[in-house]
Design a protein around this motif. Structure first.
Motif, PDB file in Angstrom:
ATOM      1  N   ASP A  21       0.790  -1.295   0.031  1.00  0.00           N
ATOM      2  CA  ASP A  21      -0.105   0.152   0.174  1.00  0.00           C
ATOM      3  C   ASP A  21       0.941   1.266   0.047  1.00  0.00           C
ATOM      4  O   ASP A  21       0.606   2.292  -0.799  1.00  0.00           O
ATOM      5  N   GLU A  22       1.935   1.224   0.578  1.00  0.00           N
ATOM      6  CA  GLU A  22       2.615   2.502   0.692  1.00  0.00           C
ATOM      7  C   GLU A  22       3.605   2.565  -0.669  1.00  0.00           C
ATOM      8  O   GLU A  22       3.562   3.840  -1.081  1.00  0.00           O
ATOM      9  N   PHE A  23       3.920   1.559  -1.154  1.00  0.00           N
ATOM     10  CA  PHE A  23       4.330   1.669  -2.648  1.00  0.00           C
ATOM     11  C   PHE A  23       3.522   2.101  -3.774  1.00  0.00           C
ATOM     12  O   PHE A  23       3.877   3.004  -4.503  1.00  0.00           O
ATOM     13  N   ALA A  24       2.176   1.728  -3.361  1.00  0.00           N
ATOM     14  CA  ALA A  24       0.867   2.211  -4.120  1.00  0.00           C
ATOM     15  C   ALA A  24       0.653   3.586  -4.237  1.00  0.00           C
ATOM     16  O   ALA A  24       0.525   4.423  -5.053  1.00  0.00           O
ATOM     17  N   LEU A  61       2.917   5.894  -3.371  1.00  0.00           N
ATOM     18  CA  LEU A  61       3.885   6.495  -3.878  1.00  0.00           C
ATOM     19  C   LEU A  61       4.005   6.660  -5.511  1.00  0.00           C
ATOM     20  O   LEU A  61       4.637   7.484  -6.104  1.00  0.00           O
ATOM     21  N   ALA A  62       3.151   5.434  -5.809  1.00  0.00           N
ATOM     22  CA  ALA A  62       2.935   5.410  -7.317  1.00  0.00           C
ATOM     23  C   ALA A  62       1.734   6.196  -7.720  1.00  0.00           C
ATOM     24  O   ALA A  62       1.514   6.158  -9.096  1.00  0.00           O
ATOM     25  N   GLY A  63       1.104   7.123  -7.025  1.00  0.00           N
ATOM     26  CA  GLY A  63       0.034   7.881  -7.074  1.00  0.00           C
ATOM     27  C   GLY A  63      -1.384   7.253  -7.067  1.00  0.00           C
ATOM     28  O   GLY A  63      -2.300   7.717  -7.375  1.00  0.00           O
ATOM     29  N   ASN A  64      -1.387   5.930  -6.314  1.00  0.00           N
ATOM     30  CA  ASN A  64      -2.667   5.483  -6.388  1.00  0.00           C
ATOM     31  C   ASN A  64      -3.279   5.724  -5.006  1.00  0.00           C
ATOM     32  O   ASN A  64      -3.193   5.330  -3.982  1.00  0.00           O
ATOM     33  N   GLU A  65      -4.315   6.754  -4.908  1.00  0.00           N
ATOM     34  CA  GLU A  65      -4.841   7.211  -3.870  1.00  0.00           C
ATOM     35  C   GLU A  65      -5.886   6.265  -3.110  1.00  0.00           C
ATOM     36  O   GLU A  65      -6.234   6.451  -1.865  1.00  0.00           O
TER      37      GLU A  65
END
Length: 468
Positions: free
Chosen positions: A126-129, A131-135
């Motif tokens: 979820d933290e990687f998500a 950072l990738a812009g996945n709100e």
């Protein structure tokens, strides 16, 4: 023609900037209003708790500087440079080993005894998500209270503290690289296994063992590892004479030792205070205040009680014993600094200081050479503090005793075996010539105080290195 010296402001531009600012403020307010109140509150708590852990971790890292000052001032000048190298080296090794295997072993998928043996710790998906812009992952991340890597960093500084305890006890005679290999094992395996049993949710947690910030988990673990090493390596040459008397080896820099203790005292607020982990509301804020006050009172009590009793114990007012008394008080209160009856903090800290002072005398009688008094301050006072949880914080006596014994046996036995293996393979002690000359010259070729200590000539240095 009249000369006008008054400054002329570009009023249209100023007005335009002001209107732009107003529009941005209203836009931000509207955007914030569009976010549910619960999400905003969770976001604020997440940010605060993450920042809180990081700052407390930095304070604990600063304790490594305190250990460096204390130890380098306690040893003789001919060994001060090696102590500095050991302390910065062990911090680096602790960080790498905790990243490679230690954290996963301690906290990930703990099944009663140990956690995962998977290598390399990584943030959550979820933290990687995010950072990738996945709100869409925001809700899941906010539900964890703090960023996972802030918790990793905070816990890593605890590992380094455990390793620092070992450094001072074995100073002035253990080989540099043998020491570093042991630190890798301690920080990568031994300490994380203990952490899995306790803070990782393992079998001791299930039994009811309580150790808020690590009187036993951190300090006694370091003390047991140091005791095993001191026994295997032996005392410094000439420390204990044949007639049973003890050779005095006064510290080379008393102000530096005192500075080190003050730094440790300061960093301990991050050590104990940060163990709150989260501050979600007024109750947690009050509890954290209690932790800070209890920590300070215990240290003060340990310092003062040894100040007034040192002459009867040592035959003189002993500054080094007083300094260790403060550390003993800090270690003792670490198991339960969240108590609300402050007089108990004074009592626990005072007894911790006395335990440390009598422990210093006892080690001399047993012919155990602990250069900085790390074993009494961290092991003995840590055991007392863990038992004191039963008196002041509602601890279970059976669980506390089982925890102390289990952790002590595991750490001492494993450490003893590792030290023995290192002794048979790499060798633990420097040569007699290197010990007499000093490790700074023999192992580094760099004196800490070259203006005051004569550097050996090249022949002496070559002989010392060849004799190792």
């Amino acid at each position: 023609m009249k000369d006008d010296h008054r400054s002329s402001l570009p009023w249209p531009a100023v007005c335009g900037m002001f209107l732009t600012f107003v529009v941005l403020v209203f836009a931000a307010s509207g955007a914030e209003a569009a976010v549910p109140v619960e999400t905003r509150v969770a976001n604020d708590k997440y940010i605060f708790n993450t920042f809180f852990l990081l700052i407390c971790g930095v304070l604990i890292m600063w304790m490594c500087a305190g250990f460096t000052m204390l130890e380098s001032g306690s040893v003789r000048t001919k060994n001060a440079s090696v102590i500095c190298l050991k302390n910065i080296g062990l911090y680096g090794i602790a960080g790498i080993m905790f990243y490679i295997i230690g954290y996963n072993l301690m906290f990930v998928d703990v099944g009663g005894w140990i956690g995962s043996i998977k290598l390399l710790f990584r943030p959550s998906a979820d933290e990687f998500a995010i950072l990738a812009g996945n709100e869409k992952a925001t809700k899941a991340v906010l539900g964890t209270d703090y960023a996972s890597m802030s918790f990793w960093f905070f816990q890593m500084t605890f590992v380094a503290t455990t390793a620092s305890i070992v450094s001072g006890a074995l100073a002035e005679r253990v080989k540099l690289w043998s020491f570093f290999v042991f630190i890798a094992v301690l920080t990568g395996i031994i300490y994380p296994v203990i952490g899995a049993w306790t803070w990782g949710g393992g079998w001791l947690t299930g039994l009811g063992f309580s150790d808020f910030a690590g009187s036993t988990i951190v300090h006694s673990t370091g003390g047991w590892a140091a005791l095993a090493g001191v026994i295997v390596v032996g005392a410094r040459r000439g420390k204990f004479r044949e007639d049973g008397s003890v050779k005095s080896t006064p510290p080379s820099n008393v102000p530096l030792v005192t500075l080190g203790v003050f730094i440790l005292w300061f960093g301990w607020f991050g050590f104990n205070g940060g163990s709150m982990l989260v501050v979600k509301g007024s109750v947690d804020a009050v509890t954290m205040s209690n932790v800070f006050v209890s920590t300070n009172l215990a240290a003060a009590a340990g310092c003062v009680v040894v100040l007034f009793t040192a002459k009867s114990i040592f035959g003189r007012v002993d500054l080094l014993a007083v300094l260790n008394g403060a550390i003993g008080g800090l270690v003792a209160i670490t198991a339960a600094p969240n108590i609300v009856e402050y007089h108990w903090a004074v009592i626990i800290g005072a007894i911790g200081g006395l335990v440390c002072a009598f422990g210093l005398k006892m080690l001399e009688n047993w012919k155990i050479d602990d250069v900085v008094g790390a074993i009494p301050a961290h092991l003995f006072a840590g055991i007392w503090g863990t038992l004191a949880v039963c008196i002041a914080a509602g601890g279970n006596l059976f669980a506390q005793i089982v925890g102390i014994v289990a952790i002590g046996v595991f750490v001492f036995v494993v450490s003893y075996v590792v030290w023995l293996v290192l002794d048979k393979t790499m060798g633990l002690r420097v040569s007699a010539a290197a010990e007499d000359l000093g490790q700074d010259s023999a192992e580094l070729g760099l004196e800490a105080y070259p203006e005051f200590v004569l550097m050996p000539d090249e022949d002496d240095a070559r002989i010392a290195k060849g004799a190792q």
